[in-house]
Scaffold this motif. Structure first.
Motif, PDB file in Angstrom:
ATOM      1  N   PRO A  80       0.775  -1.241   0.000  1.00  0.00           N
ATOM      2  CA  PRO A  80       0.000   0.000   0.000  1.00  0.00           C
ATOM      3  C   PRO A  80       0.806   1.292   0.000  1.00  0.00           C
ATOM      4  O   PRO A  80       0.243   2.363  -0.225  1.00  0.00           O
ATOM      5  CB  PRO A  80      -0.826  -0.098   1.284  1.00  0.00           C
ATOM      6  CG  PRO A  80      -0.027  -0.981   2.173  1.00  0.00           C
ATOM      7  CD  PRO A  80       0.691  -1.944   1.286  1.00  0.00           C
ATOM      8  N   PHE A  81       2.117   1.217   0.258  1.00  0.00           N
ATOM      9  CA  PHE A  81       2.942   2.428   0.285  1.00  0.00           C
ATOM     10  C   PHE A  81       4.186   2.221  -0.559  1.00  0.00           C
ATOM     11  O   PHE A  81       4.754   1.135  -0.573  1.00  0.00           O
ATOM     12  CB  PHE A  81       3.359   2.783   1.727  1.00  0.00           C
ATOM     13  CG  PHE A  81       2.207   2.829   2.680  1.00  0.00           C
ATOM     14  CD1 PHE A  81       1.244   3.812   2.587  1.00  0.00           C
ATOM     15  CD2 PHE A  81       2.068   1.864   3.666  1.00  0.00           C
ATOM     16  CE1 PHE A  81       0.168   3.847   3.450  1.00  0.00           C
ATOM     17  CE2 PHE A  81       1.002   1.894   4.551  1.00  0.00           C
ATOM     18  CZ  PHE A  81       0.041   2.886   4.430  1.00  0.00           C
ATOM     19  N   TRP A  82       4.651   3.285  -1.228  1.00  0.00           N
ATOM     20  CA  TRP A  82       5.791   3.103  -2.112  1.00  0.00           C
ATOM     21  C   TRP A  82       7.130   3.083  -1.381  1.00  0.00           C
ATOM     22  O   TRP A  82       8.137   2.664  -1.929  1.00  0.00           O
ATOM     23  CB  TRP A  82       5.810   4.139  -3.231  1.00  0.00           C
ATOM     24  CG  TRP A  82       6.113   5.567  -2.823  1.00  0.00           C
ATOM     25  CD1 TRP A  82       7.070   6.001  -1.961  1.00  0.00           C
ATOM     26  CD2 TRP A  82       5.450   6.732  -3.287  1.00  0.00           C
ATOM     27  NE1 TRP A  82       7.048   7.375  -1.855  1.00  0.00           N
ATOM     28  CE2 TRP A  82       6.060   7.857  -2.664  1.00  0.00           C
ATOM     29  CE3 TRP A  82       4.412   6.971  -4.177  1.00  0.00           C
ATOM     30  CZ2 TRP A  82       5.657   9.162  -2.907  1.00  0.00           C
ATOM     31  CZ3 TRP A  82       4.017   8.281  -4.401  1.00  0.00           C
ATOM     32  CH2 TRP A  82       4.632   9.349  -3.782  1.00  0.00           C
ATOM     33  N   ASN A  83       7.166   3.558  -0.125  1.00  0.00           N
ATOM     34  CA  ASN A  83       8.451   3.628   0.579  1.00  0.00           C
ATOM     35  C   ASN A  83       8.584   2.591   1.684  1.00  0.00           C
ATOM     36  O   ASN A  83       9.431   2.710   2.559  1.00  0.00           O
ATOM     37  CB  ASN A  83       8.674   5.026   1.152  1.00  0.00           C
ATOM     38  CG  ASN A  83       7.557   5.456   2.086  1.00  0.00           C
ATOM     39  OD1 ASN A  83       6.556   4.776   2.203  1.00  0.00           O
ATOM     40  ND2 ASN A  83       7.727   6.589   2.749  1.00  0.00           N
ATOM     41  N   THR A  84       7.763   1.573   1.651  1.00  0.00           N
ATOM     42  CA  THR A  84       7.881   0.478   2.610  1.00  0.00           C
ATOM     43  C   THR A  84       7.350  -0.797   1.958  1.00  0.00           C
ATOM     44  O   THR A  84       6.444  -0.760   1.140  1.00  0.00           O
ATOM     45  CB  THR A  84       7.105   0.769   3.907  1.00  0.00           C
ATOM     46  OG1 THR A  84       7.195  -0.370   4.774  1.00  0.00           O
ATOM     47  CG2 THR A  84       5.647   1.027   3.639  1.00  0.00           C
ATOM     48  N   GLY A  85       7.967  -1.901   2.322  1.00  0.00           N
ATOM     49  CA  GLY A  85       7.562  -3.169   1.727  1.00  0.00           C
ATOM     50  C   GLY A  85       8.275  -3.467   0.428  1.00  0.00           C
ATOM     51  O   GLY A  85       8.057  -4.496  -0.191  1.00  0.00           O
ATOM     52  N   GLY A  86       9.165  -2.575   0.015  1.00  0.00           N
ATOM     53  CA  GLY A  86       9.911  -2.804  -1.217  1.00  0.00           C
ATOM     54  C   GLY A  86      11.387  -2.997  -0.963  1.00  0.00           C
ATOM     55  O   GLY A  86      12.209  -2.790  -1.845  1.00  0.00           O
ATOM     56  N   GLU A  87      11.730  -3.380   0.267  1.00  0.00           N
ATOM     57  CA  GLU A  87      13.130  -3.500   0.647  1.00  0.00           C
ATOM     58  C   GLU A  87      13.847  -4.646  -0.067  1.00  0.00           C
ATOM     59  O   GLU A  87      15.067  -4.753   0.004  1.00  0.00           O
ATOM     60  CB  GLU A  87      13.253  -3.697   2.168  1.00  0.00           C
ATOM     61  CG  GLU A  87      12.764  -2.526   2.990  1.00  0.00           C
ATOM     62  CD  GLU A  87      11.256  -2.503   3.188  1.00  0.00           C
ATOM     63  OE1 GLU A  87      10.564  -3.417   2.699  1.00  0.00           O
ATOM     64  OE2 GLU A  87      10.770  -1.567   3.849  1.00  0.00           O
TER      65      GLU A  87
END
Length: 352
Positions: free
Chosen positions: A66-73
């Motif tokens: 749901p957020f572009w700056n978290t969960g994409g690590e």
């Protein structure tokens, strides 16, 4: 943070990547009634790959970021990573408009629909594009840096000389590369708000949209570049540079360039040369080729406005990112492919 494991459930499972929901709690509750939601929180690429190999989350059918700056690590979603996803995965919904970080064709070959959230940030990105365009026309970076320097000499120099290079956009021709939702909204703001003529180029001609907006289609990118006074890039990055040396060579001299799409669409070496030669008179760049690093040869110029990839950053955008991702998942649960409201890779998806 430790990851959760899936409890016994008859509902299909989705992975929620990253942080907690912040706004759309009722819709998230509905999602929980339809799906068994497992949280991954934040984890690096190696840990994520290991979890997929050991099938820690079982045969999940969806992923939700749901957020572009978290969960994409876990980095780029390339073929190496996609190959580890379970065959059961049918849909991946994610925040943000751009998707250069995910191989959508590889996902399609895997049998997975990818849905972005471009519609949620349309207004914010279009507003930022107009801001950057006005900055180019009215020499705002020069005026701003002179005032911020607190130097009376620089202030006076800017105050006395900016008028000679500052122009109104009224009556100018704006070129837009990419007439999707964002490009179309930029066209509306430019024509109705500032009295600009708008031309556009896209890989597919959009007759109905162009007629509704009163814009002119150009058959080639070269035709667009040779005739417009301002140019906005609003197209997705497909792996190829759109503006290289060849394109700068055919531009109308003095063109003002705005990029709110992806930095890699522009050859920055060629852009520096074009600014040096006067082919490009000013630029407004929200995005950069080597983010988070900004080319100092661009950032330090008085005729270039640089931002930190924040064109789509607003509370309204984030609320919409959350909501649209869930709406795609719920739509898919109800109607399959036809229920997905913002899928971007259906042209490559093999439908059984």
């Amino acid at each position: 943070m430790a990851t959760s494991t899936s409890p016994p459930s008859t509902k299909p499972t989705i992975l929620h990547l990253g942080d907690d929901i912040r706004w759309n709690h009722e819709l998230y509750a509905e999602l929980g009634r339809k799906f068994n939601i497992i949280r991954t929180y934040s984890m690096g690429r190696d840990e994520f790959k290991a979890a997929l190999r050991e099938k820690r989350w079982g045969d999940f059918v969806g992923m939700y970021r749901p957020f572009w700056n978290t969960g994409g690590e876990m980095g780029d979603w390339d073929e190496e990573l996609i190959a580890l996803l379970p065959p059961s995965l049918k849909i991946f919904t994610s925040a943000g408009a751009g998707y250069d970080w995910v191989n959508t064709q590889a996902l399609a070959r895997h049998g997975t629909i990818y849905c972005n959230s471009a519609a949620a940030c349309t207004e914010s990105v279009a507003d930022a594009a107009i801001l950057l365009l006005l900055s180019c026309y009215r020499a705002i970076p020069w005026s701003f840096s002179a005032a911020r320097s607190c130097s009376a000499t620089e202030f006076t120099h800017a105050s006395q000389n900016i008028a000679s290079v500052s122009h109104n956009p009224l009556g100018q021709t704006l070129g837009i590369v990419g007439l999707g939702r964002i490009g179309a909204r930029i066209a509306e703001k430019a024509t109705r708000g500032f009295g600009m003529r708008v031309w556009y180029y896209d890989v597919v001609r959009m007759r109905e949209r162009e007629e509704g907006l009163g814009v002119v289609w150009c058959e080639s990118l070269g035709a667009l570049l040779g005739g417009c006074d301002g140019l906005v890039l609003a197209a997705p990055f497909s792996g190829e540079v759109v503006l290289g040396r060849g394109e700068f060579e055919v531009m109308k001299r003095g063109l003002r360039l705005v990029n709110v799409a992806r930095g890699k669409l522009v050859d920055e070496e060629a852009l520096v040369e074009a600014l040096d030669s006067g082919v490009v008179s000013a630029a407004g760049l929200d995005v950069h080729a080597n983010e988070p690093h900004v080319d100092p040869r661009l950032a330090r110029r008085d005729n270039v406005m640089v931002l930190s990839h924040t064109a789509g950053a607003s509370v309204e955008s984030h609320v919409g990112f959350e909501r649209l991702g869930m709406e795609n998942l719920l739509g898919w649960a109800e109607k399959g492919v036809e229920g997905c409201v913002s899928a971007v890779n259906l042209q490559w998806l093999e439908r059984g």
